[in-house]
Design a protein around this motif. Structure first.
Motif, mmCIF file in Angstrom:
data_model
loop_
_atom_site.group_PDB
_atom_site.id
_atom_site.type_symbol
_atom_site.label_atom_id
_atom_site.label_comp_id
_atom_site.label_asym_id
_atom_site.label_seq_id
_atom_site.Cartn_x
_atom_site.Cartn_y
_atom_site.Cartn_z
ATOM 1 N N VAL A 33 0.846 -1.197 0.000
ATOM 2 C CA VAL A 33 0.000 0.000 0.000
ATOM 3 C C VAL A 33 0.877 1.240 0.000
ATOM 4 O O VAL A 33 1.639 1.471 0.944
ATOM 5 C CB VAL A 33 -0.927 0.020 1.234
ATOM 6 N N CYS A 34 0.770 2.036 -1.056
ATOM 7 C CA CYS A 34 1.524 3.285 -1.152
ATOM 8 C C CYS A 34 0.651 4.441 -0.683
ATOM 9 O O CYS A 34 -0.481 4.607 -1.170
ATOM 10 C CB CYS A 34 1.964 3.542 -2.588
ATOM 11 N N ILE A 35 1.169 5.230 0.240
ATOM 12 C CA ILE A 35 0.481 6.437 0.664
ATOM 13 C C ILE A 35 1.404 7.617 0.402
ATOM 14 O O ILE A 35 2.576 7.450 0.064
ATOM 15 C CB ILE A 35 0.076 6.385 2.151
ATOM 16 N N ASP A 36 0.855 8.814 0.562
ATOM 17 C CA ASP A 36 1.641 10.015 0.291
ATOM 18 C C ASP A 36 1.141 11.127 1.187
ATOM 19 O O ASP A 36 -0.058 11.419 1.204
ATOM 20 C CB ASP A 36 1.488 10.397 -1.181
ATOM 21 N N PHE A 37 2.025 11.745 1.916
ATOM 22 C CA PHE A 37 1.612 12.801 2.828
ATOM 23 C C PHE A 37 1.090 14.031 2.088
ATOM 24 O O PHE A 37 0.525 14.929 2.690
ATOM 25 C CB PHE A 37 2.770 13.199 3.738
ATOM 26 N N ASP A 38 1.284 14.101 0.765
ATOM 27 C CA ASP A 38 0.703 15.180 -0.032
ATOM 28 C C ASP A 38 -0.728 14.867 -0.461
ATOM 29 O O ASP A 38 -1.323 15.637 -1.208
ATOM 30 C CB ASP A 38 1.552 15.435 -1.289
ATOM 31 N N CYS A 39 -1.271 13.741 -0.011
ATOM 32 C CA CYS A 39 -2.597 13.306 -0.466
ATOM 33 C C CYS A 39 -3.656 13.351 0.629
ATOM 34 O O CYS A 39 -4.689 12.686 0.512
ATOM 35 C CB CYS A 39 -2.510 11.897 -1.057
ATOM 36 N N ASP A 40 -3.426 14.118 1.687
ATOM 37 C CA ASP A 40 -4.495 14.345 2.657
ATOM 38 C C ASP A 40 -5.627 15.116 1.991
ATOM 39 O O ASP A 40 -5.429 15.831 1.002
ATOM 40 C CB ASP A 40 -3.968 15.145 3.855
ATOM 41 N N GLY A 41 -6.834 14.993 2.535
ATOM 42 C CA GLY A 41 -7.994 15.668 1.967
ATOM 43 C C GLY A 41 -8.816 14.719 1.115
ATOM 44 O O GLY A 41 -8.677 13.493 1.198
ATOM 45 N N PHE A 42 -9.700 15.295 0.285
ATOM 46 C CA PHE A 42 -10.634 14.489 -0.500
ATOM 47 C C PHE A 42 -10.613 14.924 -1.960
ATOM 48 O O PHE A 42 -10.705 16.116 -2.252
ATOM 49 C CB PHE A 42 -12.056 14.620 0.053
ATOM 50 N N LEU A 43 -10.497 13.954 -2.848
ATOM 51 C CA LEU A 43 -10.618 14.222 -4.274
ATOM 52 C C LEU A 43 -12.087 14.145 -4.665
ATOM 53 O O LEU A 43 -12.860 13.417 -4.039
ATOM 54 C CB LEU A 43 -9.819 13.205 -5.081
ATOM 55 N N PRO A 44 -12.479 14.874 -5.710
ATOM 56 C CA PRO A 44 -13.843 14.697 -6.207
ATOM 57 C C PRO A 44 -14.009 13.280 -6.732
ATOM 58 O O PRO A 44 -13.072 12.702 -7.287
ATOM 59 C CB PRO A 44 -13.936 15.731 -7.341
ATOM 60 N N GLU A 45 -15.178 12.722 -6.535
ATOM 61 C CA GLU A 45 -15.399 11.339 -6.968
ATOM 62 C C GLU A 45 -16.801 11.213 -7.538
ATOM 63 O O GLU A 45 -17.780 11.604 -6.913
ATOM 64 C CB GLU A 45 -15.211 10.382 -5.791
ATOM 65 N N VAL A 46 -16.887 10.647 -8.732
ATOM 66 C CA VAL A 46 -18.177 10.435 -9.384
ATOM 67 C C VAL A 46 -18.669 9.013 -9.153
ATOM 68 O O VAL A 46 -19.840 8.783 -8.859
ATOM 69 C CB VAL A 46 -18.068 10.721 -10.895
#
Length: 311
Positions: free
Chosen positions: A160-173
């Motif tokens: 599992v790759c995570i990234d500390f620049d990826c906090d928050g929420f992306l839009p998702e359809v």
């Protein structure tokens, strides 16, 4: 400064399982943080800190898994798949052990520390390991989904790759978790397939026109039949990734499309160390621009005729 919420979501899910009596162990390579402090406090006999020793981390995790334990590790990404590949291949993968490797960093992460900390080959190398699932977690919503899946996973390894620049929420359809991909945006006759941090970059682009459809592949193996059905809906398909182009996501897609004779042309944006590994330093934004996967270059590639000018 990043809040590390993606990391915390995953490991607090593990801690909750431990508190419910599940036999999880956590093996950590030289990282500190709130969830690890709490895990060590509540379960000191089930938290192992190995220091800067990723090979030992994976070896210890493998031994615990052979004893019937569920094990989760945490370390910087480039070091676990580069330094501990022997242990990943010949123990975790070969014996199909219940070890989950959580690795911090995707692509051009930690640029201030130089190329030794770039993570641009993990997809290629992990994809060669039988039994090993591969996830890229690009927002907190996906962190919850992946954590929920992993704690229920009965057997077998995951990376599992995570990234500390990826906090928050992306839009998702729409999210098709079992198929391994989700739509971040519906759009024009152009489909932009992204993985990892480039999915965040793509989702944040704005247009005065409709804009491209954006699909994120977050899991491997993914359902190629379902993905192909989506790709056929568009006139152009562009793949953007922070991996080296040779052997990365787009490379695998090209091979699989060729094998089934799908006849779909893929345009690729990724990293090509054509002049050798870099010996200088720069920000993540600098390196993404250098390799043509920043927002400006990506938008220009999508918007060849100028009809989707940025807002």
């Amino acid at each position: 400064m990043p809040s590390n919420k993606v990391r915390d979501i995953i490991f607090y899910n593990i801690l909750d399982q431990m508190r419910q009596g599940k036999d999880f162990f956590v093996v950590n390579a030289d990282f500190v943080g709130r969830p690890f402090i709490d895990i060590k406090k509540d379960f000191p006999q089930r938290f192992v800190q190995v220091g800067i020793a990723e090979q030992n981390m994976v070896a210890i995790a493998s031994g615990l898994a052979l004893a019937g334990k569920r094990v989760v590790t945490f370390s910087p990404n480039p070091f676990v798949y580069l330094r501990a590949y022997d242990q990943l291949r010949n123990a975790v993968s070969a014996m199909n052990l219940s070890v989950t490797i959580v690795a911090n960093g995707m692509g051009l992460v930690n640029p201030g520390l130089g190329v030794t900390h770039f993570t641009t080959e993990d997809y290629q190398m992990i994809s060669l390991l039988p039994n090993m699932e591969f996830f890229t977690v690009t927002d907190e919503r996906m962190a919850e989904r992946v954590a929920s899946y992993l704690v229920k996973k009965e057997k077998g390894p995951a990376y599992v790759c995570i990234d500390f620049d990826c906090d928050g929420f992306l839009p998702e359809v729409d999210c098709k978790f079992e198929e391994g991909f989700r739509y971040l945006r519906r759009g024009s006759n152009v489909l932009l397939i992204a993985q990892g941090y480039p999915a965040k970059i793509a989702a944040e682009m704005t247009y005065s026109g409709i804009g491209p459809a954006i699909l994120e592949i977050f899991r491997r193996p993914f359902d190629m039949v379902s993905l192909l059905a989506e790709m056929k809906k568009y006139e152009r398909v562009i793949v953007c990734e922070e991996h080296q182009l040779r052997g990365g996501l787009a490379s695998e897609l090209l091979e699989r499309l060729n094998d089934i004779g799908a006849g779909i042309h893929l345009e690729r944006s990724g990293i090509n160390y054509k002049s050798g590994l870099p010996h200088w330093f720069g920000s993540r934004e600098y390196w993404m621009k250098e390799y043509g996967i920043d927002q400006v270059n990506l938008r220009n590639r999508v918007d060849e005729d100028g009809s989707l000018r940025p807002v």
